[in-house]
Motif scaffolding. Structure first.
Motif: not given
Ligand code: ADP
Length: 531
Positions: A72-74, A45-46, A69, A76, A66, A63-64
């Motif tokens: 809710g996270e996109q 996840r991270d 992720p 990158p 992953s 920045a993560n």
């Protein structure tokens, strides 16, 4: 890291040392110029990136990175294999953890703005003290530059193959009719009209072969910036007449009507007659090639104070608008025209443009599209009006054949030597043949040739050395002519340095020999008997 973990000392000093070494290791991973990602949870996840990887991904170092992720996270960026997105359960880091295995593969990283980086990617799972996988480390090697260079190389290689295929096709085209014409001559018996017909075809096809090899040579000169102009004061009208004369056989063969519209007064240029005539001959040649038989071709010139505008127009197949901008590019050929009988290598217009530009001029192509004919407009600066005095216009007058000139041929190709010997003998000259440089020098001593035609590449002694020795023997009583397949300016310079008076590139025009023989007759004590 293994020996750090297995350190079993528990005293405080050892622990401090251990912490210090861990810090060093973390700093090293953070700064090392190799992109590295580390996941510390089994679901990835991270994932943290070191500086090099963050820079490659164009993300901030915190920045993560992953691709799976927290909800809710996109992600990158994306990763692909051969242009296809890799599914979540096959993502290298996730896969390495799930299957407790190392993963080694080549993938593409697609950044937010669409940029693609081609990378080699190695992933190792990380195990805790109990042997459980708690994460993984991924190392990336950026192969993008290498991949692009390889692609460029492959493209160049493909273009070269295409070019060679076109070249052999173009060389074969004239060879087929020449072979058939020879067979016709063999079978013709006493039918002189048929023999003459076959001979005319061979001559025309041979000119086509000569044109292809000349184009190749010129393009190689141009790409090496070795094309020199021999400028003189010339009348544009004689240039255009020369070009028409050179293309007349093809124009007539295709039954085209040719209109030549020249100014009444001379239009003086400081130009290289041969090169400029070659440029316009190329345009006329194309007009004849890319027009259905029985078409109309027009070449005209108008002159204003400072420049001449020359237009070569036809009512032929025309040029598609999409092709117009690149029509002067090297190897550029419009698909529809590639299969025409009198095709080419796609070099002609490249040459024309460069030749016109070397003369300070410009060229533009116009066409209203397929079926609507084509028009090429050349603009050339005129010579400054002040000291206009003409060098005699170079209209090629047939030299009267003189007989009895002593000519030595040195040539190691027996067929080439024999053909030349017969041609010069038929012209009424006294001819001897040597097979190499040493024999040529020996013959020169006794035969005392007035003209020596020397091949350059010969066994035992080359043409340069033979020329030096023959010059030493006979001084200026002999005209030394280099007759070679090497026609670069550099070759011509070397020939001059070796003492050659003239340099003829094979195949030399019969007119060139007639001119030579004429000079030999002038140098003679006794005036030659008129035939
Ligand atoms: P080549 O004739 O050897 O193919 P060129 O460089 O002389 O090469 O011409 C490039 C291409 O431009 C040709 O293949 C042809 O498609 C097009 N072209 C040139 N001249 C004409 C013309 N007068 N009419 C129509 N198409 C032409």
């Amino acid at each position: 890291m293994a020996d750090l973990v297995h350190h079993d000392s528990t005293d405080a000093a050892s622990l401090d040392a251990l912490r210090a070494r861990l810090r060093d290791l973390e700093a090293l991973i953070a700064r090392v110029p190799i992109p590295i990602a580390i996941a510390r949870d089994p679901d990835c996840r991270d994932i943290s990136a070191n500086e090099a990887l963050a820079a490659l991904l164009r993300l901030p170092p915190s920045a993560n990175v992953s691709l799976t992720p927290p909800p809710g996270e996109q992600p990158p960026y994306r990763i692909q294999r051969n242009g296809v997105d890799i599914p979540a359960d096959e993502l290298p880091m996730q896969y390495a953890i799930a299957h407790r295995t190392s993963v080694r593969n080549q993938i593409e990283i697609v950044l937010m703005d669409g940029t693609v980086r081609y990378v080699q990617n190695d992933v190792e799972p990380l195990f805790d003290a109990r042997g459980e996988v708690y994460g993984c480390v991924s190392v990336v090697v950026d192969l993008t530059e290498r991949k692009l260079a390889e692609d460029a190389l492959r493209n160049a290689d493909r273009r070269k193959d295409e070019f060679l295929a076109t070249l052999s096709h173009e060389l074969r085209n004239p060879l087929a009719p020449i072979r058939n014409a020879l067979e016709i001559m063999r079978l013709a018996g006493g039918d002189t009209a048929l023999v003459e017909h076959a001979r005319a075809i061979m001559e025309r096809q041979l000119l086509q072969l000569v044109r292809i090899t000349d184009d190749l040579l010129d393009v190689s000169r141009i790409t090496q910036n070795k094309l020199d102009l021999r400028r003189e004061r010339i009348d544009l009208r004689t240039v255009l007449e020369g070009a028409v004369e050179a293309t007349r056989p093809l124009i007539d063969a295709e039954r085209h009507a040719l209109a030549l519209d020249l100014p009444a007064e001379p239009a003086w240029l400081d130009a290289d007659f041969t090169r400029l005539a070659q440029a316009f001959a190329n345009l006329l040649n194309n007009a004849a090639k890319y027009t259905e038989p029985g078409g109309r071709i027009r070449i005209g010139a108008v002159v204003n104070r400072a420049e001449a505008t020359i237009t070569v127009a036809d009512n032929g197949i025309g040029i598609p608008p999409a092709m117009l901008p690149s029509i002067f590019d090297m190897f550029m050929q419009f698909e529809g025209s590639r299969d025409r009988a009198q095709g080419g290598l796609g070099l002609g217009l490249t040459l024309v443009k460069r030749l016109v530009e070397l003369h300070g001029g410009t060229i533009q192509a116009h066409s209203d599209g397929p079926g609507h004919g084509s028009e090429f407009v050349v603009r050339l600066p005129l010579a400054a009006a002040d000291e206009v005095h003409a060098t005699s216009p170079r209209v090629r007058s047939k030299t009267k054949a003189h007989a009895g000139c002593r000519i030595l041929i040195a040539e190691d190709n027996p067929d080439a030597a024999e053909m030349l010997r017969i041609m010069l003998t038929v012209m009424g000259q006294e001819v001897r043949v040597a097979w190499d440089g040493i024999q040529a020098v020996a013959m020169a001593k006794t035969f005392e040739p007035q003209i020596a035609l020397l091949d350059i590449g010969m066994p035992r002694m080359d043409g340069y050395e033979a020329a030096r020795r023959i010059r030493a023997l006979l001084g200026t009583r002999v005209v030394l002519v280099a007759l070679t397949g090497w026609g670069q300016d550099e070759d011509i310079r070397r020939a001059r340095e070796a003492g050659f008076d003239r340099h003829l590139t094979k195949p030399a025009e019969p007119e060139a020999f007639e001119e030579l023989i004429a000079t030999c007759a002038v140098g003679d004590q006794t005036p030659p008997a008129e035939p």
